[in-house]
Every structure is written in C-alpha cells, then in structure tokens.
Design an enzyme around this catalytic site. Structure first.
Site, PDB file in Angstrom:
ATOM      1  N   ASN A   1       0.833  -1.216   0.000  1.00 17.11           N
ATOM      2  CA  ASN A   1       0.000   0.000   0.000  1.00 17.11           C
ATOM      3  C   ASN A   1       0.862   1.259   0.000  1.00 17.11           C
ATOM      4  O   ASN A   1       0.529   2.249  -0.655  1.00 17.11           O
ATOM      5  CB  ASN A   1      -0.957  -0.011   1.190  1.00 17.11           C
ATOM      6  CG  ASN A   1      -2.199  -0.827   0.895  1.00 17.11           C
ATOM      7  OD1 ASN A   1      -3.043  -0.399   0.107  1.00 17.11           O
ATOM      8  ND2 ASN A   1      -2.299  -2.006   1.502  1.00 17.11           N
TER       9      ASN A   1
ATOM     10  N   ARG B   1       3.352   2.005  24.877  1.00 19.63           N
ATOM     11  CA  ARG B   1       2.718   2.558  23.689  1.00 19.63           C
ATOM     12  C   ARG B   1       2.954   4.064  23.491  1.00 19.63           C
ATOM     13  O   ARG B   1       3.411   4.514  22.443  1.00 19.63           O
ATOM     14  CB  ARG B   1       1.210   2.271  23.715  1.00 19.63           C
ATOM     15  CG  ARG B   1       0.504   2.669  22.426  1.00 19.63           C
ATOM     16  CD  ARG B   1      -0.971   2.286  22.424  1.00 19.63           C
ATOM     17  NE  ARG B   1      -1.209   0.913  22.803  1.00 19.63           N
ATOM     18  CZ  ARG B   1      -0.993  -0.144  22.016  1.00 19.63           C
ATOM     19  NH1 ARG B   1      -0.531   0.032  20.798  1.00 19.63           N
ATOM     20  NH2 ARG B   1      -1.238  -1.353  22.446  1.00 19.63           N
TER      21      ARG B   1
ATOM     22  N   LEU C   1      -2.530   3.074  17.703  1.00 18.86           N
ATOM     23  CA  LEU C   1      -1.936   4.348  18.114  1.00 18.86           C
ATOM     24  C   LEU C   1      -2.523   4.771  19.465  1.00 18.86           C
ATOM     25  O   LEU C   1      -3.682   4.511  19.761  1.00 18.86           O
ATOM     26  CB  LEU C   1      -2.235   5.433  17.088  1.00 18.86           C
ATOM     27  CG  LEU C   1      -1.725   5.219  15.666  1.00 18.86           C
ATOM     28  CD1 LEU C   1      -1.936   6.483  14.847  1.00 18.86           C
ATOM     29  CD2 LEU C   1      -0.263   4.812  15.633  1.00 18.86           C
TER      30      LEU C   1
ATOM     31  N   HIS D   1      -8.001  -0.886   5.569  1.00 16.29           N
ATOM     32  CA  HIS D   1      -8.312  -2.156   6.221  1.00 16.29           C
ATOM     33  C   HIS D   1      -8.996  -3.087   5.220  1.00 16.29           C
ATOM     34  O   HIS D   1      -9.878  -2.646   4.470  1.00 16.29           O
ATOM     35  CB  HIS D   1      -9.229  -1.918   7.434  1.00 16.29           C
ATOM     36  CG  HIS D   1      -9.544  -3.181   8.164  1.00 16.29           C
ATOM     37  ND1 HIS D   1      -8.626  -3.806   8.973  1.00 16.29           N
ATOM     38  CD2 HIS D   1     -10.656  -3.959   8.166  1.00 16.29           C
ATOM     39  CE1 HIS D   1      -9.164  -4.916   9.451  1.00 16.29           C
ATOM     40  NE2 HIS D   1     -10.391  -5.031   8.982  1.00 16.29           N
TER      41      HIS D   1
HETATM   42  C1  GRF Z   1      -3.206  -4.721   3.967  1.00 17.53           C
HETATM   43  O1  GRF Z   1      -4.084  -5.796   3.744  1.00 17.53           O
HETATM   44  C2  GRF Z   1      -3.913  -3.635   4.710  1.00 17.53           C
HETATM   45  O2  GRF Z   1      -5.265  -3.537   4.394  1.00 17.53           O
HETATM   46  C3  GRF Z   1      -3.748  -4.051   6.155  1.00 17.53           C
HETATM   47  O3  GRF Z   1      -2.470  -4.633   6.220  1.00 17.53           O
HETATM   48  C4  GRF Z   1      -2.087  -5.099   4.941  1.00 17.53           C
HETATM   49  C5  GRF Z   1      -0.808  -4.414   4.599  1.00 17.53           C
HETATM   50  O4  GRF Z   1      -0.277  -4.852   3.375  1.00 17.53           O
HETATM   51  N1  GRF Z   1      -3.913  -2.907   7.028  1.00 17.53           N
HETATM   52  P1  GRF Z   1       0.913  -4.032   2.735  1.00 17.53           P
HETATM   53  O5  GRF Z   1       2.042  -4.021   3.763  1.00 17.53           O
HETATM   54  O6  GRF Z   1       0.431  -2.655   2.400  1.00 17.53           O
HETATM   55  O7  GRF Z   1       1.305  -4.800   1.509  1.00 17.53           O
END
Ligand code: GRF
Length: 199
Positions: free
Chosen positions: A14, A64, A92, A108
């Site tokens: 991502n 944290r 967080l 997510h």
């Molecule tokens: C993704 O499925 C995202 O939705 C979730 O964690 C995963 C991260 O994948 N929060 P990447 O590290 O971005 O490949």
C-alpha cells in the site's frame, strides 16, 4: 503540497501504491518520511530504494505512548501534515491521534465495521459473507474504527481461499487508498460526526 508520513510494519504494497500515485503527480503531496517499527520490513527496504527518508524505530518492549512520542518527534521534524498507516501493526495511543486530528488514515481489508482486527479476510470467509472489500478510514484511538472515507466491495467467490480473497481485495486497496489520500490532500473532505462528506 502536503507532506505525508508513512508508518508500516511489513510488505509495504500500500505504501508503494501511495508512492506511485504521488510520484505520478496524481496527489498534491510528497512522502516526507517512512517509519517502520520492524527492522526487516520489506517496506522499509522499498522506501530506501526509492530514496525516501526511511527509518526504523523498533517498538519491541516499549510502552505505547513512549513509542508514539518517538515517532511523532520524527514526523514533526520532517514537517509531516498527514500520516498514512500502511500495514502498521500497532494501535496508536490517544496522544498520537490528538497530535494529528483527522489527519491519520488507515486501510483495512474488510467493509468496516465488519471484521476489524488482524484476520479480516479469514473471518469474512468463515462467516460466509458473500461480499467483503476494503475501507479507508480516519484513525481514532479504537482499532479500525474512525470515520470512513472510501470503501470498495469485493465479491466472495465459492472457491475463494484466504489467499485468493486477500489478493483480490488488495488490488482494490491499492486503488482506493490513493483516491482517499487525494481527497484529503485536496481538502475536499468534511467530517460530520461519523460521516465523511466529500466535495
Ligand atoms: C493490507 O491488507 C492492509 O489492508 C492491512 O495490512 C495489509 C498491509 O499490506 N492494514 P501491505 O504491507 O500494504 O502490503
């Protein structure tokens, strides 16, 4: 031009999708800092390869908020305006969230509020839902909980496994995360209660 900070723990696909969109000029923003809490996260390596300022702040054994203060210090030093969680496997603290009100985004792999947490795709299959998907939302102090910016529905197929469903959802994550960041960077977003309205 907004300054974006990325927080990740793993693969970083991502993060790469966001980076691609910014480098292509689709989003009026640049990546000012990439932080990983895991020293050997592939995403950290990708960030170095792309010549971003990329650092590891190991989280193991640190309380944290003490950890979050270290991260925010670096984000402030890099003049970060907007924080994108990209597979960052930590909740967080309230303190962190308060430093960037409605300026922290997360992706997510489910249609929230269904299946928050670590195993969203597996739980969707086990529940037997016919449609799952992905959600970009603002981050608050609760897990996978803040106001929703964008969602995309993905059908669950009879022969899906956790892997095939995850892979199909991921393709759409890579589309809606840049779209959502663009809306925020262009200041086209207004939040009323839990509702995010766009112009
Ligand atoms: C993704 O499925 C995202 O939705 C979730 O964690 C995963 C991260 O994948 N929060 P990447 O590290 O971005 O490949």
């Amino acid at each position: 031009m907004k300054q974006v900070g990325i927080l990740l723990s793993g693969r970083g696909s991502n993060f790469l999708a966001l980076s691609d969109a910014m480098e292509a000029g689709d989003i009026p923003a640049r990546i000012a800092l990439v932080v990983s809490n895991k020293p050997n996260a592939p995403g950290l390596k990708h960030a170095e390869e792309r010549n971003y300022k990329a650092i590891c702040i190991p989280s193991a054994g640190i309380e944290r908020e003490a950890y979050d203060r270290q991260v925010v210090k670096e984000m402030q030093a890099a003049q970060v305006d907007i924080v994108c969680l990209a597979g960052f496997m930590r909740l967080l603290s309230t303190w962190f969230v308060q430093q960037y009100p409605l300026r922290i985004l997360n992706i997510h792999p489910s249609l929230l509020p269904a299946f928050p947490g670590l195993h969203a795709q597996r739980e969707a299959l086990e529940w037997g839902v016919k449609v799952s998907g992905c959600t970009v939302h603002f981050v608050d102090q609760e897990l996978d909980h803040g106001p929703i910016l964008l969602q995309h529905a993905v059908p669950v197929l009879d022969d899906d496994t956790e892997e095939t469903l995850s892979a199909r959802i991921l393709q759409h994550e890579h589309q809606i995360y840049p779209e959502a960041l663009k809306l925020v960077c262009e200041e086209r977003v207004r939040v009323e209660g839990r509702r995010v309205l766009t112009s």
